[in-house]
Motif scaffolding. Structure first.
Motif, PDB file in Angstrom:
ATOM      1  N   GLN A 153      -2.547  11.024   0.065  1.00  0.00           N
ATOM      2  CA  GLN A 153      -3.597  11.304  -0.914  1.00  0.00           C
ATOM      3  C   GLN A 153      -4.219  12.680  -0.694  1.00  0.00           C
ATOM      4  O   GLN A 153      -4.595  13.351  -1.645  1.00  0.00           O
ATOM      5  N   VAL A 154      -4.326  13.114   0.552  1.00  0.00           N
ATOM      6  CA  VAL A 154      -4.934  14.404   0.860  1.00  0.00           C
ATOM      7  C   VAL A 154      -3.900  15.519   0.858  1.00  0.00           C
ATOM      8  O   VAL A 154      -4.200  16.661   0.532  1.00  0.00           O
ATOM      9  N   GLY A 155      -2.664  15.172   1.229  1.00  0.00           N
ATOM     10  CA  GLY A 155      -1.616  16.181   1.410  1.00  0.00           C
ATOM     11  C   GLY A 155      -1.259  16.901   0.131  1.00  0.00           C
ATOM     12  O   GLY A 155      -1.177  16.314  -0.940  1.00  0.00           O
ATOM     13  N   ARG A 156      -1.044  18.196   0.274  1.00  0.00           N
ATOM     14  CA  ARG A 156      -0.665  19.037  -0.852  1.00  0.00           C
ATOM     15  C   ARG A 156       0.837  19.275  -0.772  1.00  0.00           C
ATOM     16  O   ARG A 156       1.318  20.035   0.056  1.00  0.00           O
ATOM     17  N   GLY A 157       1.591  18.616  -1.633  1.00  0.00           N
ATOM     18  CA  GLY A 157       3.033  18.806  -1.668  1.00  0.00           C
ATOM     19  C   GLY A 157       3.749  18.302  -0.432  1.00  0.00           C
ATOM     20  O   GLY A 157       4.774  18.841  -0.039  1.00  0.00           O
ATOM     21  N   VAL A 158       3.213  17.274   0.195  1.00  0.00           N
ATOM     22  CA  VAL A 158       3.809  16.748   1.420  1.00  0.00           C
ATOM     23  C   VAL A 158       4.903  15.745   1.067  1.00  0.00           C
ATOM     24  O   VAL A 158       4.817  15.045   0.056  1.00  0.00           O
ATOM     25  N   SER A 214      -3.778   9.629  11.398  1.00  0.00           N
ATOM     26  CA  SER A 214      -4.200  10.039  10.055  1.00  0.00           C
ATOM     27  C   SER A 214      -5.557  10.735  10.093  1.00  0.00           C
ATOM     28  O   SER A 214      -5.793  11.673   9.343  1.00  0.00           O
ATOM     29  N   PHE A 215      -6.462  10.285  10.971  1.00  0.00           N
ATOM     30  CA  PHE A 215      -7.758  10.957  11.100  1.00  0.00           C
ATOM     31  C   PHE A 215      -7.551  12.417  11.497  1.00  0.00           C
ATOM     32  O   PHE A 215      -8.200  13.316  10.971  1.00  0.00           O
ATOM     33  N   CYS A 216      -6.642  12.643  12.432  1.00  0.00           N
ATOM     34  CA  CYS A 216      -6.351  13.996  12.899  1.00  0.00           C
ATOM     35  C   CYS A 216      -5.797  14.845  11.769  1.00  0.00           C
ATOM     36  O   CYS A 216      -6.293  15.951  11.505  1.00  0.00           O
ATOM     37  N   VAL A 217      -4.794  14.353  11.074  1.00  0.00           N
ATOM     38  CA  VAL A 217      -4.145  15.137  10.026  1.00  0.00           C
ATOM     39  C   VAL A 217      -5.105  15.405   8.874  1.00  0.00           C
ATOM     40  O   VAL A 217      -5.241  16.551   8.409  1.00  0.00           O
ATOM     41  N   VAL A 218      -5.798  14.382   8.420  1.00  0.00           N
ATOM     42  CA  VAL A 218      -6.698  14.541   7.274  1.00  0.00           C
ATOM     43  C   VAL A 218      -7.872  15.447   7.641  1.00  0.00           C
ATOM     44  O   VAL A 218      -8.251  16.334   6.859  1.00  0.00           O
ATOM     45  N   GLY A 219      -8.436  15.261   8.817  1.00  0.00           N
ATOM     46  CA  GLY A 219      -9.554  16.106   9.230  1.00  0.00           C
ATOM     47  C   GLY A 219      -9.172  17.564   9.346  1.00  0.00           C
ATOM     48  O   GLY A 219      -9.903  18.456   8.895  1.00  0.00           O
ATOM     49  N   LEU A 220      -8.014  17.856   9.921  1.00  0.00           N
ATOM     50  CA  LEU A 220      -7.564  19.243  10.056  1.00  0.00           C
ATOM     51  C   LEU A 220      -7.154  19.821   8.700  1.00  0.00           C
ATOM     52  O   LEU A 220      -7.357  21.002   8.435  1.00  0.00           O
ATOM     53  N   ALA A 221      -6.578  18.999   7.823  1.00  0.00           N
ATOM     54  CA  ALA A 221      -6.152  19.478   6.508  1.00  0.00           C
ATOM     55  C   ALA A 221      -7.341  19.847   5.633  1.00  0.00           C
ATOM     56  O   ALA A 221      -7.253  20.765   4.807  1.00  0.00           O
ATOM     57  N   GLU A 222      -8.454  19.153   5.798  1.00  0.00           N
ATOM     58  CA  GLU A 222      -9.636  19.466   5.006  1.00  0.00           C
ATOM     59  C   GLU A 222     -10.220  20.819   5.379  1.00  0.00           C
ATOM     60  O   GLU A 222     -10.741  21.535   4.528  1.00  0.00           O
ATOM     61  N   VAL A 223     -10.136  21.189   6.650  1.00  0.00           N
ATOM     62  CA  VAL A 223     -10.702  22.457   7.106  1.00  0.00           C
ATOM     63  C   VAL A 223      -9.696  23.591   6.980  1.00  0.00           C
ATOM     64  O   VAL A 223     -10.018  24.687   6.522  1.00  0.00           O
ATOM     65  N   ASN A 224      -8.461  23.351   7.386  1.00  0.00           N
ATOM     66  CA  ASN A 224      -7.421  24.381   7.410  1.00  0.00           C
ATOM     67  C   ASN A 224      -6.510  24.226   6.201  1.00  0.00           C
ATOM     68  O   ASN A 224      -5.390  23.747   6.306  1.00  0.00           O
ATOM     69  N   ARG A 225      -6.977  24.658   5.061  1.00  0.00           N
ATOM     70  CA  ARG A 225      -6.215  24.479   3.826  1.00  0.00           C
ATOM     71  C   ARG A 225      -4.991  25.390   3.754  1.00  0.00           C
ATOM     72  O   ARG A 225      -4.086  25.138   2.961  1.00  0.00           O
ATOM     73  N   ASP A 226      -4.939  26.416   4.579  1.00  0.00           N
ATOM     74  CA  ASP A 226      -3.799  27.328   4.538  1.00  0.00           C
ATOM     75  C   ASP A 226      -2.623  26.838   5.375  1.00  0.00           C
ATOM     76  O   ASP A 226      -1.523  27.362   5.271  1.00  0.00           O
ATOM     77  N   GLY A 233       0.810  -1.218   0.000  1.00  0.00           N
ATOM     78  CA  GLY A 233       0.000   0.000   0.000  1.00  0.00           C
ATOM     79  C   GLY A 233       0.839   1.261   0.000  1.00  0.00           C
ATOM     80  O   GLY A 233       0.572   2.204  -0.738  1.00  0.00           O
ATOM     81  N   ILE A 234       1.867   1.275   0.818  1.00  0.00           N
ATOM     82  CA  ILE A 234       2.723   2.464   0.901  1.00  0.00           C
ATOM     83  C   ILE A 234       3.530   2.651  -0.373  1.00  0.00           C
ATOM     84  O   ILE A 234       3.611   3.754  -0.916  1.00  0.00           O
ATOM     85  N   SER A 235       4.110   1.584  -0.886  1.00  0.00           N
ATOM     86  CA  SER A 235       4.958   1.735  -2.078  1.00  0.00           C
ATOM     87  C   SER A 235       4.137   2.076  -3.324  1.00  0.00           C
ATOM     88  O   SER A 235       4.622   2.777  -4.206  1.00  0.00           O
ATOM     89  N   ASN A 236       2.889   1.624  -3.400  1.00  0.00           N
ATOM     90  CA  ASN A 236       2.054   1.947  -4.553  1.00  0.00           C
ATOM     91  C   ASN A 236       1.502   3.368  -4.498  1.00  0.00           C
ATOM     92  O   ASN A 236       1.389   4.030  -5.517  1.00  0.00           O
ATOM     93  N   THR A 237       1.131   3.834  -3.327  1.00  0.00           N
ATOM     94  CA  THR A 237       0.444   5.121  -3.199  1.00  0.00           C
ATOM     95  C   THR A 237       1.383   6.277  -2.935  1.00  0.00           C
ATOM     96  O   THR A 237       1.202   7.367  -3.451  1.00  0.00           O
TER      97      THR A 237
END
Length: 184
Positions: free
Chosen positions: A126-131, A150-162, A92-96
Motif C-alpha cells: 500500500q505504501v510502496g511506489r512501483g514495488v 513492515s514497520f521498518c520498511v514503511v517508516g523508512l519509505a515515508e521519510v526517504n522517498r528517493d 489479505g494478500i490476494s486482495n491487496t
C-alpha cells in the motif's frame, strides 16, 4: 534451613537432623512445590487458542474466495495449527497485493506467523511506489518478525522517498551488524 522454614509455617519442631528426617522434609517441600504448581493460574502457562470446526470452515471459505481449489484448501487448512490465521493471510494478500491465491498460500503456509505475513505484505504494498508484490512477499517471508519488518520498511519509505522500496526491503531485512560497516 528448610526445617526452620517448615517449623515456622506449620508450627511443628523439626530438630531431628537424621537423613531419614531430611528425606521426609524434602518430600514435603517437593510435594508443596508440585501443589503450588498445580494451583498456578491458567494465565501462567502459554495459551493456545482453541480451534473448533468454525475455524476450519472460515479457513476453507476464505481460501476458496481467494481462488484456491477445494482439495488444496482442505489440505492447507487441515495442515496448520491456526487455520483462521492462514485464511486471513491468504485473503489479505490476494486482495491487496495483486498476488494470486496460490502464491499467497505458498507464502502463508511457509511461515510461522501467517497473520503477521499478511499484515507485512499489505502494508508495504500500500505504501510502496512501483514495488514488485512478489518481492515484498518474499522479503516478508524471509523475516523472522514480519510485522516488525513492515514497520521498518514503511517508516523508512515515508521519510526517504528517493530510495526505492525494493532497496529498503533489503536494508530492513539485513541491517548492518555494526555501525563500522556503514558505507560513509
Amino acid at each position: 534451613m528448610v526445617s526452620s522454614w517448615l517449623s515456622r509455617w506449620t508450627g511443628l519442631r523439626f530438630s531431628d537432623n537424621r537423613p531419614q528426617t531430611r528425606r521426609w522434609l524434602s518430600r514435603i517441600v517437593l510435594s508443596m512445590g508440585t501443589v503450588s504448581l498445580l494451583a498456578a493460574p491458567v494465565t501462567a502457562f502459554p495459551s493456545f487458542d482453541l480451534v473448533d470446526e468454525k475455524d476450519y470452515r472460515i479457513c476453507a471459505e476464505g481460501l476458496r474466495q481467494a481462488g484456491i481449489t477445494p482439495l488444496l484448501s482442505s489440505q492447507a487448512c487441515a495442515g496448520v495449527i491456526r487455520p483462521k490465521d492462514l485464511s486471513e493471510c491468504v485473503v489479505g494478500i490476494s486482495n491487496t497485493a495483486q498476488i494470486s491465491g496460490e502464491e499467497a498460500l505458498v507464502g502463508c503456509v511457509s511461515v510461522r506467523r501467517p497473520k503477521e505475513l499478511g499484515v507485512c505484505v499489505t502494508s508495504i504494498v500500500q505504501v510502496g511506489r512501483g514495488v514488485d508484490p512478489l518481492n515484498v512477499l518474499n522479503s516478508c517471508g524471509l523475516s523472522l518478525l514480519p510485522e516488525r519488518h513492515s514497520f521498518c520498511v514503511v517508516g523508512l519509505a515515508e521519510v526517504n522517498r528517493d530510495i526505492p522500496v525494493d532497496d529498503l526491503l533489503n536494508v530492513c531485512l539485513r541491517p548492518p551488524e555494526q555501525f563500522i560497516d556503514l558505507d560513509l
